[in-house]
Write an enzyme that holds these catalytic residues in place. Structure first.
Site, PDB file in Angstrom:
ATOM      1  N   LYS A 160      60.515  36.994  67.942  1.00 31.23           N
ATOM      2  CA  LYS A 160      60.237  36.927  67.158  1.00 31.23           C
ATOM      3  C   LYS A 160      59.554  36.473  66.050  1.00 31.23           C
ATOM      4  O   LYS A 160      58.741  36.391  64.728  1.00 31.23           O
ATOM      5  CB  LYS A 160      61.895  36.449  66.497  1.00 31.23           C
ATOM      6  CG  LYS A 160      62.822  37.344  66.637  1.00 31.23           C
ATOM      7  CD  LYS A 160      64.237  36.180  66.263  1.00 31.23           C
ATOM      8  CE  LYS A 160      64.297  35.806  67.692  1.00 31.23           C
ATOM      9  NZ  LYS A 160      65.799  35.556  67.823  1.00 31.23           N
TER      10      LYS A 160
ATOM     11  N   LYS B 210      58.508  21.859  66.085  1.00 32.48           N
ATOM     12  CA  LYS B 210      59.866  22.236  65.097  1.00 32.48           C
ATOM     13  C   LYS B 210      59.736  21.620  63.833  1.00 32.48           C
ATOM     14  O   LYS B 210      59.314  21.565  63.015  1.00 32.48           O
ATOM     15  CB  LYS B 210      60.920  22.066  65.358  1.00 32.48           C
ATOM     16  CG  LYS B 210      61.883  23.824  65.538  1.00 32.48           C
ATOM     17  CD  LYS B 210      63.227  23.984  66.101  1.00 32.48           C
ATOM     18  CE  LYS B 210      63.658  25.379  66.964  1.00 32.48           C
ATOM     19  NZ  LYS B 210      64.606  25.473  67.430  1.00 32.48           N
TER      20      LYS B 210
ATOM     21  N   LYS C 197      53.749  37.110  74.678  1.00 33.11           N
ATOM     22  CA  LYS C 197      55.027  37.736  75.091  1.00 33.11           C
ATOM     23  C   LYS C 197      55.577  38.438  73.750  1.00 33.11           C
ATOM     24  O   LYS C 197      55.583  37.866  72.399  1.00 33.11           O
ATOM     25  CB  LYS C 197      56.399  36.298  76.054  1.00 33.11           C
ATOM     26  CG  LYS C 197      56.689  35.372  74.418  1.00 33.11           C
ATOM     27  CD  LYS C 197      58.154  34.688  75.278  1.00 33.11           C
ATOM     28  CE  LYS C 197      58.692  34.083  74.268  1.00 33.11           C
ATOM     29  NZ  LYS C 197      59.951  34.247  74.421  1.00 33.11           N
TER      30      LYS C 197
HETATM   31  P1  ADP Z   1      62.451  35.125  70.437  1.00 31.32           P
HETATM   32  O1  ADP Z   1      61.454  34.367  71.453  1.00 31.32           O
HETATM   33  O2  ADP Z   1      62.084  36.244  70.083  1.00 31.32           O
HETATM   34  O3  ADP Z   1      62.665  33.570  69.264  1.00 31.32           O
HETATM   35  P2  ADP Z   1      64.440  33.752  71.498  1.00 31.32           P
HETATM   36  O4  ADP Z   1      63.790  32.687  72.147  1.00 31.32           O
HETATM   37  O5  ADP Z   1      65.846  33.462  70.723  1.00 31.32           O
HETATM   38  O6  ADP Z   1      63.485  35.003  71.548  1.00 31.32           O
HETATM   39  O7  ADP Z   1      65.457  34.379  73.375  1.00 31.32           O
HETATM   40  C1  ADP Z   1      67.046  35.162  73.468  1.00 31.32           C
HETATM   41  C2  ADP Z   1      67.074  34.795  75.096  1.00 31.32           C
HETATM   42  O8  ADP Z   1      65.939  35.968  74.786  1.00 31.32           O
HETATM   43  C3  ADP Z   1      66.064  34.015  75.910  1.00 31.32           C
HETATM   44  O9  ADP Z   1      67.074  34.286  76.793  1.00 31.32           O
HETATM   45  C4  ADP Z   1      64.795  34.693  75.943  1.00 31.32           C
HETATM   46  O10 ADP Z   1      64.462  34.529  77.912  1.00 31.32           O
HETATM   47  C5  ADP Z   1      64.928  35.856  76.545  1.00 31.32           C
HETATM   48  N1  ADP Z   1      63.556  36.090  75.432  1.00 31.32           N
HETATM   49  C6  ADP Z   1      63.063  36.714  74.729  1.00 31.32           C
HETATM   50  N2  ADP Z   1      61.862  37.119  74.512  1.00 31.32           N
HETATM   51  C7  ADP Z   1      61.738  37.937  75.683  1.00 31.32           C
HETATM   52  C8  ADP Z   1      60.987  38.262  76.093  1.00 31.32           C
HETATM   53  N3  ADP Z   1      59.032  38.862  75.282  1.00 31.32           N
HETATM   54  N4  ADP Z   1      60.284  38.643  77.039  1.00 31.32           N
HETATM   55  C9  ADP Z   1      61.916  38.283  78.347  1.00 31.32           C
HETATM   56  N5  ADP Z   1      63.001  37.396  77.833  1.00 31.32           N
HETATM   57  C10 ADP Z   1      62.814  36.818  76.590  1.00 31.32           C
END
Ligand code: ADP
Ligand code: TRP
Length: 357
Positions: free
Chosen positions: A225, A115, A222
């Site tokens: 966001k 970051k 994957k």
């Molecule tokens: P992002 O990657 O969209 O910023 P976060 O890091 O806020 O999402 O993730 C919040 C929760 O959702 C975590 O427990 C994370 O493991 C799960 N998660 C996010 N994206 C995925 C994905 N593509 N597959 C499985 N779990 C996910």
């Protein structure tokens, strides 16, 4: 006598709407354990402040995620659902715990480096290269490129979220495991410095089986966001159909039983999550004998995803419109979460020598 339930806690930063990855990777699993654990789920709005969001946007996101949590099946009668900033004890404990956290260990945290590099406009060093440029820039004098101190102490705040509730099981994604490791280290350090057995050391929640990784529709990696490849729980059916129909594929199998490329395998992964075994088998067989038409696969996939998301989306709408219900949920959650937080903080102050005359 009934056995005390283990304390589970997890939070999500309020930085945007929830997507299918969050749903299958986290939320659906949270819903499944609500009866068996003392569950605490919160919205980490103070953590979201580390990236200086627009105030209106931050507030809207908190409300969105709250409604999305509830619409996905988190039950305020079973779980404690709260907003981080409603617990002022967290802010105070954050100050206290920081006295036992080293700036070096925070600066070496992977998420901080990533970051901070973004803030400074720096690239990650190649393997084996030193991070000298990064270290120079961080303490450099260019005030236009500030890396805020909240970003540095992000792991302290996360450790406080966990330790203030004395949670022992913390379901998180892989990218958060380092923060959990730091939490254990801070707990151990505090206990040994004061010669107390005060904080339990939390571990990742093991749901058993292989972890779910929901892929994006853009061919690789994957759903996330920051990847801009999400299917959101609030996507309307026509938006969702468009996203799925635009998903990356390849030119199709030329020979029977050809190996599958990643973009196509990703579509099958999504189909496996949302569809019936019969439908999956139908398309697998069609791929194997080269009769597959990706257009048909996508149409089916879109409808199957809609069957999962549409009831949730409609509940989100109803819940968002019911401000009284939302207020009741967060007030009740805050009351429960604050009770435990206040006890932990009072005892921590005692241990550290901050005592009343
Ligand atoms: P992002 O990657 O969209 O910023 P976060 O890091 O806020 O999402 O993730 C919040 C929760 O959702 C975590 O427990 C994370 O493991 C799960 N998660 C996010 N994206 C995925 C994905 N593509 N597959 C499985 N779990 C996910
Ligand atoms: N840092 C976590 C994330 O970005 C969110 C979070 C904040 C959290 N505090 C927490 C997760 C405490 C689990 C426990 O995903």
């Amino acid at each position: 006598m009934t056995k005390q339930k283990e304390i589970v806690l997890s939070g999500i930063r309020s930085t945007g709407n929830l997507h299918l990855g969050n749903y299958y990777g986290a939320l659906r699993k949270f819903v499944a354990i609500q009866d068996d654990y003392d569950c605490n789920f919160f919205i980490a709005d103070l953590h979201a402040l580390t990236t200086n969001p627009d105030p209106e946007q931050l507030h809207a996101n908190v409300k969105n995620i709250l409604a999305e949590y509830l619409a996905s099946g988190l039950d305020p009668e079973k779980s404690t659902i709260f907003i981080q900033s409603d617990i002022p004890e967290i802010a105070e404990m954050y100050l206290l715990l920081n006295m036992h956290v080293g700036i070096g260990e925070l600066m070496r945290t992977t998420s901080f480096k990533d970051k901070a590099r973004k803030c400074l406009g720096l690239k990650a060093p190649a393997d084996g290269d030193s991070d000298e440029a990064f270290e120079k820039e961080i303490i450099g004098a260019d005030t236009n490129k500030r890396v805020n101190a909240g970003l540095l102490t992000y792991p302290t705040l996360m450790a406080v979220d966990i330790l203030i509730q004395k949670a022992t099981k913390v379901p998180v994604g892989k990218d958060q495991l380092q923060h959990l490791e730091l939490t254990r280290r801070f707990a151990r350090r505090f206990n040994s410095f004061y010669g107390v057995d005060f904080f339990p050391e939390p571990t990742d929640f093991d749901f058993g089986g292989a972890p779910v990784k929901v892929p994006g529709l853009d061919g690789s990696g994957k759903m996330g966001k920051s990847e801009g490849n999400c299917i959101y729980l609030v996507d309307e059916p026509k938006v969702l159909r468009k996203k799925v129909m635009r998903a990356v594929t390849d030119e199709g199998p030329k020979e029977p039983n050809s190996p599958m490329r990643e973009p196509v395998a990703n579509l099958f992964t999504l189909l496996e999550l949302t569809s019936t075994p019969e439908v999956v088998k139908h398309f697998r067989d069609a791929y194997a004998d080269c009769s597959i038409r990706y257009g048909d696969l996508k149409k089916q996939l879109a409808e199957d995803i809609i069957a999962v998301t549409e009831p949730i989306r409609q509940r989100i709408g109803d819940i968002m419109a019911d401000e009284d219900f939302l207020r009741r949920v967060v007030a009740q959650g805050a009351e429960r979460a604050r009770a435990r937080a206040a006890d932990t903080l009072a005892e921590m102050r005692q241990i550290m020598g901050i005592r009343k005359f």
